[in-house]
Design an enzyme around this catalytic site. Structure first.
Site, PDB file in Angstrom:
ATOM      1  N   ASP A 222       1.731  -3.255  -2.431  1.00  0.00           N
ATOM      2  CA  ASP A 222       1.962  -1.804  -2.419  1.00  0.00           C
ATOM      3  C   ASP A 222       3.351  -1.546  -2.992  1.00  0.00           C
ATOM      4  O   ASP A 222       3.884  -2.393  -3.697  1.00  0.00           O
ATOM      5  CB  ASP A 222       1.789  -1.234  -1.007  1.00  0.00           C
ATOM      6  N   HIS A 244       3.040  -1.868  -6.304  1.00  0.00           N
ATOM      7  CA  HIS A 244       2.917  -0.544  -6.907  1.00  0.00           C
ATOM      8  C   HIS A 244       4.230  -0.051  -7.495  1.00  0.00           C
ATOM      9  O   HIS A 244       4.395   1.151  -7.719  1.00  0.00           O
ATOM     10  CB  HIS A 244       2.391   0.457  -5.879  1.00  0.00           C
TER      11      HIS A 244
END
Length: 384
Positions: A222, A244
């Site tokens: 993430d 991410h």
């Protein structure tokens, strides 16, 4: 005459006694020390094993230096180092482990003023996250504990910490001021198998000021960094892989929805969903200003190179203007997309809510060019 000699001899002896230093074996009585000075004396405490967490939590204010050596934290329990005395030094040694239970955590909590937390060269905080991983992260399935709360820290340092296989989000930084974090490693690569680990953010930052993070290596699934609110935040000389990327937001829907004066500098972003992202919530209010990404290199982005969305939570709706993004600088950004399924640059702004952007030396290649960008600020293009 004899009496006079004896008297003179006695007087000389008395003077000698008064002048001579005290015999070490029989020291002179001195005034009792001030209680406050005694409390400030250094006390080193070492805690280990299955009772180490409990004993450390109970005795923490009696120690100026705390060694945590091969501590086994019981299930459903926080290694609670909150409200430490000013100036406390915490040192992790060996392997710190955590028992299994479905709960929200955190596994570790630290707070105080002038605190130093560090790991020795062989130290690892092992979350053994595979016991919780089910592909759903914090969105369902098993309830997973967050790892490390760095909340309410002032003028403090966290350094040389190695975290392995976090169940879900790793560092939560909240309500902190003047916090420096250096040489932090998060290795969640085991969670890549079958995409089982999710929402394993490296650093989530909120309601904090003057946060400096340098020399981090984050391998996760993430956001490497997600700044939800705060001011004067600096992230540099780091590597982010598999997650991410470098994110502002999501901004909106919290008590504090202001992000200001943030710099990302000299960061390599590898094999991530996107490298650079700003995300604000549809219909909410707040502000994002004075954000700079400088000298960022990325490779093999899968979804986007650069993405700015003012409708992050519902991309089917027209972006709203409640969280303006202003004074946004990209300088010397060079990166590649993995293939055509990756959009090089995507911008979805509300009408007039993105302004005063400056992009120089920005190059993204290897992906597709978006035809769907909305309300792109003057001087900026989705086709680089």
């Amino acid at each position: 005459m004899v009496r006079q000699l004896i008297l003179i001899s006695s007087l000389l002896a008395a003077v000698a006694v008064r002048a001579a230093p005290a015999d070490p074996a029989h020291p002179m009585v001195t005034e009792a020390p001030d209680v406050n000075l005694v409390e400030k004396r250094a006390t080193t405490c070492t805690f280990s094993g299955s009772e180490g967490a409990s004993k450390a939590s109970k005795s923490k204010t009696s120690c100026s230096t705390i060694y945590l050596s091969d501590v086994a934290v019981p299930s459903g329990t926080t290694l609670d180092l909150s409200d430490l005395n000013d100036g406390t030094h915490v040192i992790f040694q060996g392997e710190t482990t955590f028992g299994y239970e479905e709960w929200e955590g955190p596994l570790v909590r630290v707070s105080g003023t002038d605190i130093t937390v560090e790991g020795e060269s062989d130290a690892v905080l092992n979350g053994d996250g595979s016991r919780w991983w089910d592909g759903e992260g914090g969105n369902g399935g098993k309830t997973k504990p967050k790892f490390f709360y760095a909340h309410d820290l002032t003028s403090s340092t966290i350094k040389s910490i190695y975290i392995e296989n976090s169940p879900v989000q790793v560092f939560s930084i909240d309500g902190s001021t003047d916090l420096t974090m250096t040489d932090i490693t998060v290795d969640n690569t085991d969670g890549d198998t079958d995409d089982l680990a999710a929402n394993t953010d490296g650093f989530d930052i909120g309601e904090s000021t003057y946060i400096t993070i340098t020399g981090a290596e984050i391998y996760n699934q993430d956001d490497c960094v997600a700044i939800n609110s705060g001011e004067n935040i600096y992230f540099s000389a780091s590597v982010c892989s598999g997650g991410h990327g470098l994110s502002i937001g999501s901004v909106g829907g919290r008590d504090d929805n202001t992000v200001k004066n943030v710099t990302f500098y000299d960061v390599n972003v590898l094999k991530s969903q996107q490298a650079i992202r700003i995300k604000t919530i549809y219909g909410d209010t707040g502000s994002v200003s004075e954000v700079t990404y400088h000298e960022i290199a990325f490779s093999d982005a899968t979804d986007y190179g650069i993405v700015i969305e003012q409708n992050y939570d519902d991309t089917s709706k027209t972006p709203t203007t409640g969280v303006p993004i202003t004074d946004f600088v990209l300088e010397n950004i060079v990166g590649t997309c993995e293939d055509d399924d990756c959009t090089e640059v995507y911008i979805a702004c509300g009408d007039g809510s993105c302004s005063d952007w400056t992009w120089t030396g920005v190059s993204v290649t290897g992906g597709s060019v978006s035809d769907d960008c909305l309300n792109v600020p003057s001087g900026i293009s989705c086709d680089l």
